[in-house]
Write an enzyme that holds these catalytic residues in place. Structure first.
Site, PDB file in Angstrom:
ATOM      1  N   HIS A  12       1.077  -1.092  -0.005  1.00 34.36           N
ATOM      2  CA  HIS A  12       0.073  -0.076  -0.083  1.00 34.36           C
ATOM      3  C   HIS A  12       0.692   1.245  -0.122  1.00 34.36           C
ATOM      4  O   HIS A  12       1.789   1.542   0.882  1.00 34.36           O
ATOM      5  CB  HIS A  12      -0.867   0.028   1.387  1.00 34.36           C
ATOM      6  CG  HIS A  12      -1.812   1.275   1.044  1.00 34.36           C
ATOM      7  ND1 HIS A  12      -2.557   1.370   0.364  1.00 34.36           N
ATOM      8  CD2 HIS A  12      -1.985   2.147   2.272  1.00 34.36           C
ATOM      9  CE1 HIS A  12      -3.367   2.664   0.599  1.00 34.36           C
ATOM     10  NE2 HIS A  12      -2.960   3.062   1.795  1.00 34.36           N
ATOM     11  N   ASP A  14       0.936   5.121   0.186  1.00 35.32           N
ATOM     12  CA  ASP A  14       0.759   6.353   0.332  1.00 35.32           C
ATOM     13  C   ASP A  14       1.753   7.238  -0.155  1.00 35.32           C
ATOM     14  O   ASP A  14       3.116   7.138   0.601  1.00 35.32           O
ATOM     15  CB  ASP A  14       0.571   6.697   1.946  1.00 35.32           C
ATOM     16  CG  ASP A  14      -0.907   6.116   2.671  1.00 35.32           C
ATOM     17  OD1 ASP A  14      -1.826   6.081   1.970  1.00 35.32           O
ATOM     18  OD2 ASP A  14      -0.586   5.298   3.654  1.00 35.32           O
ATOM     19  N   ASP A 123      -7.872   1.920   1.708  1.00 34.86           N
ATOM     20  CA  ASP A 123      -7.922   2.791   2.754  1.00 34.86           C
ATOM     21  C   ASP A 123      -8.776   4.056   2.520  1.00 34.86           C
ATOM     22  O   ASP A 123      -8.336   4.836   3.410  1.00 34.86           O
ATOM     23  CB  ASP A 123      -6.419   3.278   2.974  1.00 34.86           C
ATOM     24  CG  ASP A 123      -6.003   3.419   4.363  1.00 34.86           C
ATOM     25  OD1 ASP A 123      -6.825   3.248   5.365  1.00 34.86           O
ATOM     26  OD2 ASP A 123      -5.187   4.162   4.812  1.00 34.86           O
ATOM     27  N   HIS A 332      -6.655   9.820  -0.430  1.00 28.70           N
ATOM     28  CA  HIS A 332      -7.510  10.020   0.843  1.00 28.70           C
ATOM     29  C   HIS A 332      -6.607  11.020   1.812  1.00 28.70           C
ATOM     30  O   HIS A 332      -7.391  11.871   2.705  1.00 28.70           O
ATOM     31  CB  HIS A 332      -7.952   8.593   1.345  1.00 28.70           C
ATOM     32  CG  HIS A 332      -6.907   7.649   1.652  1.00 28.70           C
ATOM     33  ND1 HIS A 332      -5.988   7.079   0.754  1.00 28.70           N
ATOM     34  CD2 HIS A 332      -6.175   7.302   2.945  1.00 28.70           C
ATOM     35  CE1 HIS A 332      -5.152   6.420   1.145  1.00 28.70           C
ATOM     36  NE2 HIS A 332      -5.198   6.727   2.403  1.00 28.70           N
TER      37      HIS A 332
END
Length: 853
Positions: A12, A14, A123, A332
């Protein structure tokens, strides 16, 4: 029962959070080198690159020579990329941004191989009810996510998610999270302990014999010993199959005929926090983002389509560059504002850069179009960015002239009346450096006016002219009255309270708009009330200074609204209000328009505060109508079911009744209705008969623990973020409200409000010089569709120079629209399908069409 233990390897990613995107780019280069080496050594491995194609660009930016190697692995299917360009928020950004994010993500992935057509949003802080239809339009039949699920939706975490239009996709809630099987232990006993935590959860929630084991985490390196781990896992579960897998194979293992059907938004916070109040975090960033989105989708793209007809090349490169800058801020965490101060500063700067590009391209296009009028250099170009004819419009126009006065004429040389809003004199040398270089002393007048326009065809331009004159046109002097009115109602101040009287019903709305101040003990993820809050309202802690201007084409009331509030949380606890803050409010009424237009200027001077605009609607109801992505929906005013059980069921956070809209909020009962149309303010709460629209909030930390509405650990990390106090930050809030006088659907009114006519004067003095182009001519074509209630989401040119229009039906009945010759249905990837004469859209359905010239 023999289970299929399907291990999905992923990371994941970010791009930014409490670390910057530049830090993660360096880390990504190292990560990709390790992943590609592992996949080459283990050719049967599948690895998911977090569903976002931007990772391709970020990696190749630092290692362009790695492209052939990367392409080979993607073509082979070992490395899965797409469908998103970035892992976007799915509630806060513009609906067109969702479409374009998928468009550019799939398009970029296709350059390397087959995209992963799975709606992977691990997420994201909640999922809009329109997402199933949007996914289906891109050929995506499933979505995998972590946040937003509870047993109020379904008993199993595998289900069919039915969108607001009826479209269905397979929904898979990652019951143990996208990080549930991160760093799996190699040692057998430790692995058994770990799996004994994971498998019971999956056994309880999975709807088939398949069990999805998510082997990855935030920036987690690939687990190189995974095959040894799998061998040990087979010893632990000898009756089960253990395999590496992908999302598609997991979906194939489900019996879709036996899955539960889920409807509505996915915003429940039982198993994972949703952060329902993140919509008001860092409103400076959110408002800037909305401004760019509106200018890109509502102005630049349709303007550029019209400009192509005039001989101005469509700026595909500029639009793609700006779009990708936007998407880089739409992750997000990024658009949520739940980042370190350093990251938020970077996000804001990138948005400012995107704004400069959009604004400059709009001005350049308008200037080139005005130069197309070879008959006069005193030209005003007027543009309608919507593909429908508009009548009786008012357009705002800024004029720059050497004389105080000027006259404006239409194409038949008939003089047009107008009203002045403001007029200021300035030095032309500060605008055009050539004036200063020549040591010329030239004074000019910058005048903002309201100009009535009787009619203009859809997606077209009109060319007006003007002449400078010595006569002056003065703004009507302020009156001593504290009221303004038009044929729909009267806005007035009574005993320091703003009120409105409807001329149709004679109803009086007392305290129709006020400002609320309360405390905020939350963090960048969530508003949280202080344990000792003290809520103040301008009704009883404010003073008004009122001025009124009454012109032929507008009536304006300006209020300096002084409030005395606590400067910080310590003052609030002591019930001391010692800080004067001012809200400069401009309220405008226009002839023929029932709406009250509001512009609110404010510079923040307080800490740990929340400010909301409060609309007293005189309507009490248990449902509120709002819009989402290209749709509208009814939501409960109070989230009763979840709020009744959240403590007993130990939800991760309180499911507060603070909700998200895109551009309007309506309360209706059998006798009346009240609508607020917003320009960037998307967080609201309905209490009794009042709509509370959050303006902004201020707080001290990225994450805090043990909040009233969010017990337990902090979200994020507990670092100080003083920038989040927004001290000395100037704000401009824009919204309008209406007591129902028309039967027009709110989505159409909202689109009209956010897509006004655009007017531009060809000026004598400019920052940059450009040459006139002989190839640019007046555009004479137009595209005026009779939309019958359909609403336009987008008008743009495709890469094949075809006119692409996206429409949606916000009504609760089918609507059919006749189309010009040579019209086609189209995919979301902007490819032609079948030729059509009409298009029919079912309720809440989105339609894509291509209309040839």
């Amino acid at each position: 029962m023999s289970r299929e233990i399907r291990i999905l390897m992923h990371t994941h990613w970010d791009r930014e959070w409490y670390f910057t995107k530049d830090e993660t780019k360096v880390l990504l280069r190292n990560h990709m080198q390790e992943v590609m080496a592992f996949l080459e050594e283990n050719p049967n491995t599948i690895y998911i690159l977090d569903g976002q194609s931007v990772m391709i660009d970020d990696y190749l930016e630092l290692e362009p020579e790695g492209k052939p190697r990367l392409k080979k692995l993607i073509e082979k299917g070992s490395l899965r990329v797409g469908p998103w360009y970035t892992q976007t928020d799915l509630l806060l950004v513009h609906g067109e941004s969702i479409f374009r994010n998928l468009y550019y993500g799939i398009k970029r992935a296709e350059e390397f191989g087959e995209p992963m057509l799975v709606g992977y949003a691990p997420d994201t802080f909640g999922h809009a009810s329109q997402m199933p239809q949007i996914y289906k339009q891109f050929g995506i039949d499933s979505t995998f996510f972590w946040r937003g699920f509870s047993e109020l939706k379904a008993q199993k975490s595998d289900f069919l998610w039915k969108g607001i239009d009826g479209s269905e996709v397979v929904g898979v809630n990652l019951a143990t999270g996208y990080q549930g099987a991160k760093y799996l232990e190699l040692e057998p006993d430790e692995l058994r302990k770990r799996m004994n935590k994971i498998m019971p959860v999956l056994d309880n929630y999975s709807a088939s014999s398949a069990r999805l084991i998510m082997n990855g985490h935030d920036q987690m390196p690939i687990q190189k010993n995974i095959y040894q781990v799998m061998e040990n896992m087979k010893q632990i579960y000898p009756e089960d199959q253990v395999m590496l897998s992908d999302f598609e194979s997991y979906v194939d293992a489900l019996n879709k005929d036996k899955l539960e059907v889920v409807t509505g938004e996915l915003i429940d916070s039982k198993h994972a926090r949703i952060h329902r109040t993140i919509g008001s975090t860092r409103m400076d960033i959110k408002l800037l983002n909305t401004e760019i989105e509106n200018n890109l989708y509502n102005v630049l793209e349709p303007l550029a389509m019209i400009g192509e007809e005039a001989g101005i090349a469509y700026p595909h490169g500029v639009i793609e560059k700006v779009s990708k800058i936007l998407f880089g801020t739409h992750a997000h965490d990024s658009i949520g504002g739940c980042n370190s101060d350093k990251v938020n500063q970077d996000i804001k700067q990138r948005l400012l850069n995107a704004k400069e590009m959009v604004d400059t391209q709009i001005e350049l296009h308008l200037r080139l179009m005005a130069l197309g009028n070879k008959e006069s250099s005193e030209t005003i170009v007027l543009v309608n960015p919507l593909p429908e004819k508009r009548v009786d419009q008012l357009v705002n126009l800024e004029m720059l002239t050497r004389t105080r006065g000027f006259r404006i004429f239409d194409e038949d040389n008939q003089e047009l009346e107008y009203s002045i809003i403001t007029q200021e004199q300035e030095d032309a040398g500060l605008i055009d450096r050539q004036v200063a270089a020549r040591l010329q002393d030239i004074r000019v007048y910058r005048t903002k006016i309201v100009l009535p326009i009787s009619e203009i065809e859809g997606l077209s331009a009109r060319y007006l002219t003007y002449e400078e004159v010595d006569e002056t046109k003065q703004i009507t002097a302020s009156t001593t009255e504290k009221c303004i009115s038009n044929e729909f109602g009267k806005l007035f101040v009574d005993s320091n309270i703003l009120c409105y009287k409807s001329k149709k019903t004679q109803d009086v709305y007392t305290n129709i708009l006020s400002i609320e101040n309360s405390g905020d003990a939350g963090d960048s993820y969530d508003y949280s009330p202080p344990y000792n809050d003290w809520i103040l309202n301008s009704e009883n802690c404010g003073e008004m200074t009122v001025n009124v201007v009454e012109e032929e084409h507008y009536k304006k009331m300006t209020i300096d609204w002084l409030m005395r509030v606590p400067e910080n949380q310590l003052q609030r606890e002591k019930k001391k209000a010692e800080r004067d803050v001012n809200f400069n409010v401009t309220l405008s009424l226009y002839p023929g328009d029932p709406k009250v237009y509001v512009t609110l200027n404010h510079e923040n001077k307080t800490k740990d505060n929340r400010y909301r605009a409060v609309f007293k609607t005189n309507v009490t109801t248990d449902q509120v109508k709002v819009d989402s992505y290209m749709s509208n929906q009814l939501k409960p005013v109070y989230n009763e079911k979840a709020l009744n059980i959240w403590k007993e069921d130990e939800w991760a956070e309180k499911p507060v009744s603070i909700e998200t809209t895109q551009s309007f909020i309506t309360l209706k009962d059998k006798d009346s209705a009240f609508t607020v149309y917003t320009n960037g303010l998307k967080e609201y709460e309905v209490l009794n008969d009042a709509i509370h629209l959050t303006l902004f909030r201020t707080f001290s930390h990225l994450g805090q623990r043990d909040l009233i509405n969010r017990p337990g650990r902090p979200s994020g990390i507990e670092i100080k973020t003083p920038d989040n106090q927004l001290l000395d930050e100037p704000f401009i809030f824009e919204f309008t409200f209406e007591i129902a006088h028309t039967h027009e659907e709110e989505s159409h009114v909202a689109k009209d409000y956010l897509t006004p006519l655009v007017a531009y004067q060809l000026k004598e003095f400019n920052r940059f010089n450009i040459n006139s182009r002989s190839t640019v001519e007046k555009t004479k074509s137009h595209l005026s569709l009779n939309l019958n209630g359909l609403v336009v989401s987008s008008s743009r040119l495709t890469n094949k120079k075809e006119r692409f229009i996206r429409l949606f039906n916000p009504h609760y009945k089918d609507i059919t629209v006749a189309l010009p010759e040579t019209a086609f249905t189209a995919t979301a990837m902007e490819e032609r399908l079948e030729e059509i004469k009409t298009i029919t859209l079912a309720p809440q359905e989105i339609g894509n069409i291509i209309i040839l010239h």
